[in-house]
Scaffold this active site. Structure first.
Site, PDB file in Angstrom:
ATOM      1  N   LYS A 178       0.862  -1.194   0.000  1.00 51.35           N
ATOM      2  CA  LYS A 178       0.000   0.000   0.000  1.00 51.35           C
ATOM      3  C   LYS A 178       0.895   1.239   0.000  1.00 51.35           C
ATOM      4  O   LYS A 178       1.557   1.543   0.985  1.00 51.35           O
ATOM      5  CB  LYS A 178      -0.902  -0.022   1.256  1.00 51.35           C
ATOM      6  CG  LYS A 178      -1.866   1.147   1.316  1.00 51.35           C
ATOM      7  CD  LYS A 178      -1.375   2.159   2.321  1.00 51.35           C
ATOM      8  CE  LYS A 178      -2.197   3.410   2.386  1.00 51.35           C
ATOM      9  NZ  LYS A 178      -1.911   4.395   1.341  1.00 51.35           N
ATOM     10  N   SER A 232       5.063   8.508   9.639  1.00 54.71           N
ATOM     11  CA  SER A 232       5.045   9.326  10.867  1.00 54.71           C
ATOM     12  C   SER A 232       5.042   8.446  12.110  1.00 54.71           C
ATOM     13  O   SER A 232       4.592   7.287  12.086  1.00 54.71           O
ATOM     14  CB  SER A 232       3.822  10.228  10.868  1.00 54.71           C
ATOM     15  OG  SER A 232       2.653   9.432  10.928  1.00 54.71           O
ATOM     16  N   GLY A 236       2.873   5.069  12.857  1.00 52.86           N
ATOM     17  CA  GLY A 236       3.716   3.898  13.129  1.00 52.86           C
ATOM     18  C   GLY A 236       3.359   3.225  14.435  1.00 52.86           C
ATOM     19  O   GLY A 236       3.243   2.002  14.517  1.00 52.86           O
ATOM     20  N   GLU A 253       9.867   2.417  10.733  1.00 49.66           N
ATOM     21  CA  GLU A 253      10.864   3.484  10.596  1.00 49.66           C
ATOM     22  C   GLU A 253      10.104   4.797  10.599  1.00 49.66           C
ATOM     23  O   GLU A 253       9.254   5.019   9.737  1.00 49.66           O
ATOM     24  CB  GLU A 253      11.666   3.328   9.301  1.00 49.66           C
ATOM     25  CG  GLU A 253      12.625   2.160   9.302  1.00 49.66           C
ATOM     26  CD  GLU A 253      13.591   2.136  10.486  1.00 49.66           C
ATOM     27  OE1 GLU A 253      13.921   3.216  11.036  1.00 49.66           O
ATOM     28  OE2 GLU A 253      13.989   1.031  10.880  1.00 49.66           O
ATOM     29  N   CYS A 287      13.600  11.555   6.519  1.00 48.09           N
ATOM     30  CA  CYS A 287      13.631  11.299   7.964  1.00 48.09           C
ATOM     31  C   CYS A 287      15.043  11.500   8.500  1.00 48.09           C
ATOM     32  O   CYS A 287      15.231  11.695   9.689  1.00 48.09           O
ATOM     33  CB  CYS A 287      13.110   9.909   8.280  1.00 48.09           C
ATOM     34  SG  CYS A 287      13.989   8.619   7.444  1.00 48.09           S
ATOM     35  N   GLU A 384       9.451  17.049  14.549  1.00 44.64           N
ATOM     36  CA  GLU A 384       9.919  16.835  13.178  1.00 44.64           C
ATOM     37  C   GLU A 384       9.143  17.762  12.244  1.00 44.64           C
ATOM     38  O   GLU A 384       7.913  17.730  12.221  1.00 44.64           O
ATOM     39  CB  GLU A 384       9.692  15.380  12.763  1.00 44.64           C
ATOM     40  CG  GLU A 384      10.213  15.106  11.371  1.00 44.64           C
ATOM     41  CD  GLU A 384      10.070  13.646  10.941  1.00 44.64           C
ATOM     42  OE1 GLU A 384       8.961  13.093  11.060  1.00 44.64           O
ATOM     43  OE2 GLU A 384      11.072  13.078  10.482  1.00 44.64           O
TER      44      GLU A 384
HETATM   45  N1  LIG Z   1      10.044   8.671   8.402  1.00 46.24           N
HETATM   46  C1  LIG Z   1       9.754   9.133   7.213  1.00 46.24           C
HETATM   47  O1  LIG Z   1      10.475   8.910   6.287  1.00 46.24           O
HETATM   48  C2  LIG Z   1       8.505   9.899   7.015  1.00 46.24           C
HETATM   49  C3  LIG Z   1       8.002  10.693   8.008  1.00 46.24           C
HETATM   50  N2  LIG Z   1       6.869  11.389   7.789  1.00 46.24           N
HETATM   51  C4  LIG Z   1       6.388  12.281   8.867  1.00 46.24           C
HETATM   52  O2  LIG Z   1       4.991  12.207   8.943  1.00 46.24           O
HETATM   53  C5  LIG Z   1       4.396  13.484   8.726  1.00 46.24           C
HETATM   54  C6  LIG Z   1       3.067  13.299   8.030  1.00 46.24           C
HETATM   55  O3  LIG Z   1       3.231  12.675   6.754  1.00 46.24           O
HETATM   56  P1  LIG Z   1       2.166  11.628   6.247  1.00 46.24           P
HETATM   57  O4  LIG Z   1       2.279  11.375   4.830  1.00 46.24           O
HETATM   58  O5  LIG Z   1       0.818  12.070   6.694  1.00 46.24           O
HETATM   59  O6  LIG Z   1       2.651  10.294   7.008  1.00 46.24           O
HETATM   60  P2  LIG Z   1       1.805   9.053   7.428  1.00 46.24           P
HETATM   61  O7  LIG Z   1       2.522   8.341   8.506  1.00 46.24           O
HETATM   62  O8  LIG Z   1       0.389   9.450   7.664  1.00 46.24           O
HETATM   63  O9  LIG Z   1       1.783   8.151   6.102  1.00 46.24           O
HETATM   64  C7  LIG Z   1       2.681   7.127   5.793  1.00 46.24           C
HETATM   65  C8  LIG Z   1       1.935   5.939   5.203  1.00 46.24           C
HETATM   66  O10 LIG Z   1       1.059   5.374   6.190  1.00 46.24           O
HETATM   67  C9  LIG Z   1      -0.286   5.345   5.690  1.00 46.24           C
HETATM   68  N3  LIG Z   1      -1.226   5.510   6.794  1.00 46.24           N
HETATM   69  C10 LIG Z   1      -1.837   6.650   7.208  1.00 46.24           C
HETATM   70  N4  LIG Z   1      -2.666   6.381   8.245  1.00 46.24           N
HETATM   71  C11 LIG Z   1      -2.561   5.054   8.491  1.00 46.24           C
HETATM   72  C12 LIG Z   1      -3.150   4.187   9.458  1.00 46.24           C
HETATM   73  N5  LIG Z   1      -4.012   4.620  10.373  1.00 46.24           N
HETATM   74  N6  LIG Z   1      -2.805   2.865   9.429  1.00 46.24           N
HETATM   75  C13 LIG Z   1      -1.931   2.412   8.524  1.00 46.24           C
HETATM   76  N7  LIG Z   1      -1.351   3.188   7.580  1.00 46.24           N
HETATM   77  C14 LIG Z   1      -1.650   4.496   7.569  1.00 46.24           C
HETATM   78  C15 LIG Z   1      -0.324   6.489   4.694  1.00 46.24           C
HETATM   79  O11 LIG Z   1      -1.426   6.381   3.838  1.00 46.24           O
HETATM   80  P3  LIG Z   1      -2.038   7.706   3.087  1.00 46.24           P
HETATM   81  O12 LIG Z   1      -1.717   7.465   1.679  1.00 46.24           O
HETATM   82  O13 LIG Z   1      -3.495   7.711   3.341  1.00 46.24           O
HETATM   83  O14 LIG Z   1      -1.372   8.888   3.672  1.00 46.24           O
HETATM   84  C16 LIG Z   1       1.038   6.301   4.015  1.00 46.24           C
HETATM   85  O15 LIG Z   1       1.001   5.236   3.113  1.00 46.24           O
HETATM   86  C17 LIG Z   1       5.451  14.244   7.935  1.00 46.24           C
HETATM   87  O16 LIG Z   1       5.318  15.605   8.081  1.00 46.24           O
HETATM   88  C18 LIG Z   1       6.713  13.727   8.569  1.00 46.24           C
HETATM   89  O17 LIG Z   1       6.962  14.398   9.764  1.00 46.24           O
HETATM   90  C19 LIG Z   1       6.194  11.291   6.599  1.00 46.24           C
HETATM   91  C20 LIG Z   1       6.663  10.527   5.576  1.00 46.24           C
HETATM   92  C21 LIG Z   1       7.889   9.793   5.707  1.00 46.24           C
HETATM   93  O1  LIG Z   2      18.543   9.606   3.769  1.00 43.35           O
HETATM   94  C1  LIG Z   2      18.139   8.729   3.015  1.00 43.35           C
HETATM   95  O2  LIG Z   2      18.680   8.459   1.945  1.00 43.35           O
HETATM   96  C2  LIG Z   2      16.933   7.900   3.389  1.00 43.35           C
HETATM   97  C3  LIG Z   2      15.959   8.677   4.191  1.00 43.35           C
HETATM   98  C4  LIG Z   2      14.741   7.900   4.504  1.00 43.35           C
HETATM   99  O3  LIG Z   2      14.741   6.715   4.588  1.00 43.35           O
HETATM  100  C5  LIG Z   2      13.484   8.595   4.721  1.00 43.35           C
HETATM  101  O4  LIG Z   2      13.450   9.816   4.669  1.00 43.35           O
HETATM  102  O5  LIG Z   2      12.481   7.913   4.940  1.00 43.35           O
END
Ligand SMILES: NC(=O)C1=CN([C@@H]2O[C@H](COP(=O)(O)OP(=O)(O)OC[C@H]3O[C@@H](n4cnc5c(N)ncnc54)[C@H](OP(=O)(O)O)[C@@H]3O)[C@@H](O)[C@H]2O)C=CC1
Ligand SMILES: O=C(O)CCC(=O)C(=O)O
Length: 481
Positions: A178, A232, A236, A253, A287, A384
């Protein structure tokens, strides 16, 4: 709304591209929010069940296939992805905004990850361990988990799905994937490459839709044996709890609030370049992005001046333009979140030295912002932001710098810039981070090395490199007599 591409990207279930629902959503170009990159389906729970059923039905035959043969399919997928690098990178840039060179680099990284895990098909699968019984042979054998759910974010639309799906497959799992809605079209193209490489029906299933329905449904599904997630912290945690409640394996992660320490012994020019690259490439949406810059007082003003000169020169624009160094935020939601953090920073008393300008009528652009006088208790020093915002913090000693760096709930990546070996060693020993970088930027991971964080940044598991094997397999200890 100006429609540029009318194609709908369907789900891929049991080897067939299809859709169950009339509800389609547009994927928007954040550089031109009136442009649609393609449509994807808002799938319902019934479709998720169908995908999990297909993955469950395919798992025995896939597990029984020789591991090198599974690896061969990944080699073919790498070749297909490589042949489509220009097109897929362009889709990525249009769909989530990172610049075309970054998108090409990431797509090529996907190719390399596929090749790395293809090679795993030929590598050792267990250890022989001496038994106390001289007539017995004892060894371990790794076996797949079964069906794995893969939930990915939008910030690395090729690399993150590939670094989860490729090891899952080569170690013999079947997958239900997904993707994030903001990157669903790019993700569909990655799945096309894997499908074209000859994966048997049901081995890789792709379902688009909302996280609360499809993502949550995957985490709770009784026939999903493992869940791997990047995104997020809040989401997570929910996934981890749902998986734990039913005894499934999970890997999370999540966020980071990554510090770079600049000491009085640092090469300031190198530190400035690393802070800019690590903090602002991909519009700060990594991240591992640098977020806090902790500088010793003796070099604070000099460092700040050099940083500001270069940051002010950064060209922000459509990632498809050759002269854009930084693209827009990936979505309107992300744009609103970043601009609201900038406002909070100002309200809480940090000094905005440059940046933070927006051009919402053109696209979700925010120019890179540098804050001075940031106090460790301020929101911009704690949460973050996931955007092009750097917080400068002044300290007196290395001890104070490391204490400040560790003063966060996260522990993903941390850097120090110093030419003093004792300072490097103290940092390496005392910093609370999964990725420890000395004279190197905080972002950028190598596919052959373990990747993950401490504290709230991950579920204490690691991805990539050989670490992937720990998550995607279980160990059987066999004794033969
Ligand atoms: N560690 C990282 O690399 C990342 C961190 N983030 C952080 O998260 C913040 C928000 O970003 P966002 O895109 O909303 O991140 P999310 O954690 O909401 O989304 C990540 C994934 O999880 C899915 N998801 C959302 N809600 C659920 C749930 N209840 N159960 C299972 N899966 C779910 C999302 O689907 P959907 O398509 O509906 O969103 C997407 O595929 C960012 O500002 C940042 O701080 C975001 C992205 C990557
Ligand atoms: O720094 C990178 O290349 C990977 C970062 C990453 O995994 C993320 O932002 O989710």
């Amino acid at each position: 709304m100006t429609i540029t591409v009318e194609q709908t990207y369907n789900n891929h279930i049991n080897g067939v591209w299809k859709t169950d629902s009339e509800e389609k959503k547009p994927s928007i170009n954040p550089a031109h929010p009136r442009e649609v990159v393609g449509y994807y389906t808002m799938s319902e729970s019934a479709t998720l069940h169908e995908a999990v059923e297909a993955a469950a039905a395919a798992k025995r035959e896939w597990r029984k296939m020789a591991e090198p043969a599974r690896g061969d399919i990944l080699y073919k997928a790498a070749a297909v992805l490589e042949a489509r690098v220009e097109e897929i990178a362009e889709t990525m840039t249009k769909e989530m905004g990172k610049t075309l060179p970054e998108a090409k680099g990431e797509t090529m990284r996907g190719v390399q990850i596929l090749r790395y895990y293809a090679g795993e098909g030929m590598r050792q699968n267990g250890d022989v361990i001496p038994s106390t019984d001289k007539d017995a042979l004892m060894f371990t054998n790794r076996t797949p988990l079964g069906v794995v759910g893969v939930i990915t974010p939008w910030n690395f639309p090729v690399a993150i799905p590939v670094w989860k799906i490729a090891p899952a497959l080569v170690y013999g799992n079947t997958v239900v994937f997904k993707p994030a809605q903001e990157a669903a079209v790019t993700a569909a193209k990655v799945v096309e490459c894997l499908a074209e490489a000859g994966l048997p029906e049901g081995v890789l299933n792709f379902v688009t839709g909302s996280g609360s329905v499809i993502g949550r449904g995957l985490a709770e599904h009784p026939d999903v044996n493992g869940i791997t997630f990047t995104g997020s912290e809040q989401v997570g945690r929910g996934i981890g709890q749902a998986a734990l409640a039913r005894g499934a394996k999970y890997q999370l992660e999540m966020g980071g609030k990554n510090p770079v320490i600049v000491t009085e012994d640092a090469d300031l020019d190198a530190a400035v370049d690393a802070v800019i690259s690590g903090g602002l490439k991909s519009t700060g949406q990594k991240c591992t992005a640098t977020s806090r810059v902790i500088v010793q007082s003796g070099v604070y003003e000099g460092f700040k001046e050099k940083l500001l000169t270069k940051v002010k020169d950064i060209k922000v624009g459509d990632g498809m333009n050759k002269d854009s160094w930084m693209g827009p935020c990936a979505s309107e939601k992300q744009f609103r979140s970043v601009t609201s953090y900038i406002e909070t920073g100002k309200q809480e008393g940090a000094a905005l030295l440059c940046g933070g300008e927006t051009m919402p009528e053109e696209g979700y652009y925010v120019t890179p912002a540098v804050f001075d006088n940031v106090d460790p208790d301020m929101t911009i020093a704690r949460e973050e932001i996931f955007g092009p915002v750097l917080a400068l913090m002044k300290v007196e000693t290395l001890e104070e710098a490391i204490e400040t760096a560790n003063d966060t709930e996260y522990g993903l990546s941390a850097s120090i810039f110093t030419n003093n070996i004792q300072e490097s060693l103290s940092f390496m020993d005392d910093i609370e981070a999964g990725l420890v970088r000395i004279n190197a930027e905080s972002a950028g991971v190598e596919l052959q090395a373990p990747f993950g964080g401490m504290k709230n940044s991950s579920s204490h598991s690691r991805e990539q490199g050989e670490a992937a094997k720990e998550f995607f397999t279980s160990i059987k200890t066999v004794l033969v007599k």
